[in-house]
Enzyme design. Structure first.
Site, PDB file in Angstrom:
ATOM      1  N   CYS A 135     -10.441 -12.394 -48.535  1.00  0.00           N
ATOM      2  CA  CYS A 135     -11.739 -13.355 -48.353  1.00  0.00           C
ATOM      3  C   CYS A 135     -11.955 -13.690 -47.394  1.00  0.00           C
ATOM      4  O   CYS A 135     -11.172 -13.918 -46.425  1.00  0.00           O
ATOM      5  CB  CYS A 135     -11.809 -14.467 -49.842  1.00  0.00           C
ATOM      6  SG  CYS A 135     -13.399 -15.657 -49.508  1.00  0.00           S
ATOM      7  N   CYS A 170     -14.798 -15.585 -46.118  1.00  0.00           N
ATOM      8  CA  CYS A 170     -15.797 -16.479 -46.069  1.00  0.00           C
ATOM      9  C   CYS A 170     -14.980 -17.623 -44.927  1.00  0.00           C
ATOM     10  O   CYS A 170     -13.820 -16.884 -44.724  1.00  0.00           O
ATOM     11  CB  CYS A 170     -15.172 -17.698 -46.945  1.00  0.00           C
ATOM     12  SG  CYS A 170     -14.725 -18.346 -47.639  1.00  0.00           S
ATOM     13  N   CYS A 204     -11.973 -20.654 -46.197  1.00  0.00           N
ATOM     14  CA  CYS A 204     -10.483 -19.799 -46.712  1.00  0.00           C
ATOM     15  C   CYS A 204      -9.924 -19.670 -45.717  1.00  0.00           C
ATOM     16  O   CYS A 204     -10.109 -20.025 -43.835  1.00  0.00           O
ATOM     17  CB  CYS A 204     -10.389 -18.929 -46.900  1.00  0.00           C
ATOM     18  SG  CYS A 204     -11.172 -18.544 -48.712  1.00  0.00           S
TER      19      CYS A 204
END
Length: 190
Positions: free
Chosen positions: A47, A49, A52
């Site tokens: 991930c 993003c 996180c």
């Protein structure tokens, strides 16, 4: 190229489909927060993003989900705090070392009932390997040079991972189904 993630950089290790879970630990040298998972993760993925937790130097996190009832804090839970109480995923991190042990959704959401975890915090082997890469272009927002993003996507492809700038189609379909059911446009009995 910077590290994608330690679980991906040197090739992906296949998980064990019969793996039954294990313990996750924060990075404190002593009095570690311990979280016990009684199942393997699902939908494990890289991930990109900005929310996180990522290992130092990594561009991506690797995060999977377990049912809420498969997760228990088994040591030093008093060291946990929610990083951002306004976020959909309430990321519980160690106050001392900053490592995110799990993320829980407490509000109405398609993924409520699932906890988000980082299996690299475990000494156990057999966790599901990463299945795809999500929010890949989000690393640009965090300062990654846009002219190098194709090399990142190529690295994922070489490891057999499809890249998305959202979640995988299966997870996006689950979100859309949930939304359709909540709005009454889809039967709740699908």
């Amino acid at each position: 190229m910077p590290s994608i993630h330690p679980l991906i950089d040197n090739g992906i290790t296949k998980g064990d489909e019969h793996f039954k879970g294990g313990k996750l630990y924060c990075h404190c040298p002593s009095n570690k927060v311990e979280v016990t998972l009684s199942s393997n993760v699902a939908h494990n993925h890289a991930c990109g993003c900005s929310k996180c937790w990522k290992p130092k130097g990594a561009l991506f996190s690797v995060v999977g989900v377990v049912p809420v009832d498969a997760l228990s804090v088994t040591a030093n839970g008093n060291k946990l705090h929610v990083v951002d109480s306004s976020a959909a995923i309430q990321r519980n991190a160690c106050k001392d070392c900053g490592v995110h042990l799990f993320g829980r959704i407490v509000n109405d959401h398609p993924f409520k009932g699932l906890d988000f975890v980082h299996v690299e915090l475990s000494d156990s082997k057999g966790w599901q390997e990463p299945q795809f890469a999500a929010f890949v272009s989000s690393i640009i927002e965090q300062g990654f040079p846009p002219n190098q993003i194709d090399a990142v996507r190529e690295k994922f492809r070489k490891e057999g991972l499809q890249t998305y700038d959202v979640l995988s189609p299966t997870l996006m379909d689950l979100i859309a189904t949930y939304t359709g059911q909540k709005s009454g446009k889809l039967s709740s009995k699908l």
